[in-house]
Enzyme design. Sequence first.
Site, PDB file in Angstrom:
ATOM      1  CG  LEU A 195     -56.189 -10.560  24.193  1.00  0.00           C
ATOM      2  CD1 LEU A 195     -57.626 -10.602  24.712  1.00  0.00           C
ATOM      3  CD2 LEU A 195     -55.320  -9.825  25.224  1.00  0.00           C
TER       4      LEU A 195
ATOM      5  CD  GLU B  26     -74.931  -4.722  31.315  1.00  0.00           C
ATOM      6  OE1 GLU B  26     -74.999  -3.914  32.260  1.00  0.00           O
ATOM      7  OE2 GLU B  26     -75.927  -5.105  30.665  1.00  0.00           O
TER       8      GLU B  26
ATOM      9  NE  ARG C  56     -63.870   8.508  30.633  1.00  0.00           N
ATOM     10  CZ  ARG C  56     -63.965   9.390  29.658  1.00  0.00           C
ATOM     11  NH1 ARG C  56     -64.913   9.280  28.770  1.00  0.00           N
ATOM     12  NH2 ARG C  56     -63.109  10.403  29.574  1.00  0.00           N
TER      13      ARG C  56
ATOM     14  CG  HIS D  43     -49.594  10.186  28.995  1.00  0.00           C
ATOM     15  ND1 HIS D  43     -50.954  10.042  29.126  1.00  0.00           N
ATOM     16  CD2 HIS D  43     -49.390  11.502  28.684  1.00  0.00           C
ATOM     17  CE1 HIS D  43     -51.551  11.208  28.894  1.00  0.00           C
ATOM     18  NE2 HIS D  43     -50.614  12.106  28.639  1.00  0.00           N
TER      19      HIS D  43
ATOM     20  CD  GLU E 192     -63.162  13.925  19.371  1.00  0.00           C
ATOM     21  OE1 GLU E 192     -62.724  12.833  19.804  1.00  0.00           O
ATOM     22  OE2 GLU E 192     -64.026  14.000  18.481  1.00  0.00           O
TER      23      GLU E 192
ATOM     24  NE  ARG F 288     -51.776  16.215  30.378  1.00  0.00           N
ATOM     25  CZ  ARG F 288     -53.004  15.832  30.745  1.00  0.00           C
ATOM     26  NH1 ARG F 288     -53.548  16.293  31.834  1.00  0.00           N
ATOM     27  NH2 ARG F 288     -53.695  14.992  29.991  1.00  0.00           N
TER      28      ARG F 288
ATOM     29  CG  ASP G 293     -60.028   9.901  31.276  1.00  0.00           C
ATOM     30  OD1 ASP G 293     -59.018  10.511  30.846  1.00  0.00           O
ATOM     31  OD2 ASP G 293     -61.082  10.475  31.593  1.00  0.00           O
TER      32      ASP G 293
ATOM     33  NE  ARG H 290     -58.531  13.442  35.399  1.00  0.00           N
ATOM     34  CZ  ARG H 290     -59.653  12.791  35.110  1.00  0.00           C
ATOM     35  NH1 ARG H 290     -60.637  12.729  35.996  1.00  0.00           N
ATOM     36  NH2 ARG H 290     -59.783  12.191  33.955  1.00  0.00           N
ATOM     37  CD1 TRP H 291     -52.039   7.575  39.263  1.00  0.00           C
ATOM     38  CD2 TRP H 291     -50.096   8.293  38.406  1.00  0.00           C
ATOM     39  NE1 TRP H 291     -51.036   6.798  39.789  1.00  0.00           N
ATOM     40  CE2 TRP H 291     -49.839   7.220  39.275  1.00  0.00           C
ATOM     41  CE3 TRP H 291     -49.026   8.905  37.746  1.00  0.00           C
ATOM     42  CZ2 TRP H 291     -48.545   6.736  39.508  1.00  0.00           C
ATOM     43  CZ3 TRP H 291     -47.743   8.433  37.987  1.00  0.00           C
ATOM     44  CH2 TRP H 291     -47.512   7.358  38.857  1.00  0.00           C
TER      45      TRP H 291
ATOM     46  NE  ARG I 181     -65.818  13.611  29.522  1.00  0.00           N
ATOM     47  CZ  ARG I 181     -65.601  14.268  30.656  1.00  0.00           C
ATOM     48  NH1 ARG I 181     -66.604  14.594  31.446  1.00  0.00           N
ATOM     49  NH2 ARG I 181     -64.370  14.611  31.012  1.00  0.00           N
TER      50      ARG I 181
ATOM     51  NE  ARG J 143     -55.694  15.172  25.682  1.00  0.00           N
ATOM     52  CZ  ARG J 143     -55.692  14.301  26.667  1.00  0.00           C
ATOM     53  NH1 ARG J 143     -54.545  13.885  27.180  1.00  0.00           N
ATOM     54  NH2 ARG J 143     -56.822  13.827  27.156  1.00  0.00           N
TER      55      ARG J 143
HETATM   56  C1  IPE Z   1     -60.865   9.763  26.191  1.00  0.00           C
HETATM   57  O1  IPE Z   1     -60.291  10.483  27.219  1.00  0.00           O
HETATM   58  C2  IPE Z   1     -59.817   9.352  25.202  1.00  0.00           C
HETATM   59  C3  IPE Z   1     -58.863   8.347  25.657  1.00  0.00           C
HETATM   60  C4  IPE Z   1     -58.875   7.750  26.826  1.00  0.00           C
HETATM   61  C5  IPE Z   1     -57.850   7.993  24.716  1.00  0.00           C
HETATM   62  P1  IPE Z   1     -60.243  12.093  27.183  1.00  0.00           P
HETATM   63  O2  IPE Z   1     -59.544  12.507  28.425  1.00  0.00           O
HETATM   64  O3  IPE Z   1     -59.672  12.540  25.894  1.00  0.00           O
HETATM   65  O4  IPE Z   1     -61.787  12.456  27.213  1.00  0.00           O
HETATM   66  P2  IPE Z   1     -62.529  13.727  27.815  1.00  0.00           P
HETATM   67  O5  IPE Z   1     -61.860  14.926  27.224  1.00  0.00           O
HETATM   68  O6  IPE Z   1     -62.368  13.658  29.295  1.00  0.00           O
HETATM   69  O7  IPE Z   1     -63.954  13.551  27.412  1.00  0.00           O
HETATM   70  C1  IPE Z   2     -55.873   9.344  29.274  1.00  0.00           C
HETATM   71  O1  IPE Z   2     -55.422  10.230  30.249  1.00  0.00           O
HETATM   72  C2  IPE Z   2     -54.877   9.167  28.147  1.00  0.00           C
HETATM   73  C3  IPE Z   2     -55.227   9.898  26.918  1.00  0.00           C
HETATM   74  C4  IPE Z   2     -56.330  10.513  26.682  1.00  0.00           C
HETATM   75  C5  IPE Z   2     -54.229   9.891  25.868  1.00  0.00           C
HETATM   76  P1  IPE Z   2     -55.602  11.807  30.117  1.00  0.00           P
HETATM   77  O2  IPE Z   2     -54.401  12.339  29.411  1.00  0.00           O
HETATM   78  O3  IPE Z   2     -56.898  12.126  29.503  1.00  0.00           O
HETATM   79  O4  IPE Z   2     -55.551  12.225  31.635  1.00  0.00           O
HETATM   80  P2  IPE Z   2     -56.545  13.222  32.368  1.00  0.00           P
HETATM   81  O5  IPE Z   2     -57.934  12.785  32.031  1.00  0.00           O
HETATM   82  O6  IPE Z   2     -56.218  14.588  31.863  1.00  0.00           O
HETATM   83  O7  IPE Z   2     -56.240  13.049  33.816  1.00  0.00           O
HETATM   84 MG    MG Z   3     -58.757  12.441  30.222  1.00  0.00          MG
END
Ligand code: IPE
Ligand code: IPE
Ligand code: MG
Length: 236
Positions: free
Chosen positions: A127, A203, A184, A33, A63, A29, A16, A20-21, A190, A67
């Site tokens: 692996l 863990e 995470r 990725h 979910e 964004r 995750d 934001r990065w 979460r 997006r």
């Molecule tokens: C969880 O991250 C899903 C993946 C890392 C693929 P999200 O960014 O979708 O989760 P929420 O919305 O912060 O809970």
């Molecule tokens: C995780 O990064 C990758 C996916 C959920 C696909 P995010 O896209 O959720 O990035 P943030 O959480 O918005 O920073």
């Molecule tokens: Mg995210």
Amino acid sequence: MPDHPEIPRHIAIIMDGNGRWAKQRGKPRLEGHRIGAESVRAVTSACVKLGVEYLTLYAFSSENWNRPEAEVRALMALLDQFLKDKARELHEQRIRLLAIGQIERLPAKTRARLEKIIADTADHDALTLVLALSYGGREEIVEAARSLAADAAAGKIDPDEIDKELFASRLHTAAMPDPDLLIRTSGEMRVSNFLLWQISYAEMVIVPKLWPDFRDADLDEAIEEYQRRHRRFGGL
Ligand code: IPE
Ligand code: IPE
Ligand code: MG
């Protein structure tokens, strides 16, 4: 001496913080990725070296389909490119690829590419890399319940036979051990619909770093944290 010295057999990661990065750097964004895919490469190679048996990466959730369309499209294109680029590396490192989730929802071309690599790497044993794609823990549990209910209605099983083992055998993860360590990134505390059944005794290590910044040394640190934990499984 750490309390729990062994290397986790199965590591699961909620990757995750890509968006934001990128935002912190004033970039789109997608750039987050893209660099996040570099972290995948680094962590996968590190797991091979460490002797981890299973690495499950949450790449796209049920979910995440909600997006904006442009982001979903970009993520699917990136996945396709990732599979194209990585096929050779997976072979060279003798990595077996698997996927969990509703992969029938992926674009046909990407799904075909994925299925080909899964078939081609089926005998590899360095692996097992499991990509969670269009994955949702609740969806997976509902599907398992539906398949058991159908068998019961058809008289193939007796409802009294349904136990934890039979239930788990209907999940996408049927042939895998449960994760020992769940990481995470990005500091969010979460689970976001990831492996709900399978993480009962995992863990959890929450890392503040954003996923594109996560590298081998961060994985080592998370494993050291895991090794300091005392796993009790409800016992003493
Ligand atoms: C969880 O991250 C899903 C993946 C890392 C693929 P999200 O960014 O979708 O989760 P929420 O919305 O912060 O809970
Ligand atoms: C995780 O990064 C990758 C996916 C959920 C696909 P995010 O896209 O959720 O990035 P943030 O959480 O918005 O920073
Ligand atoms: Mg995210």
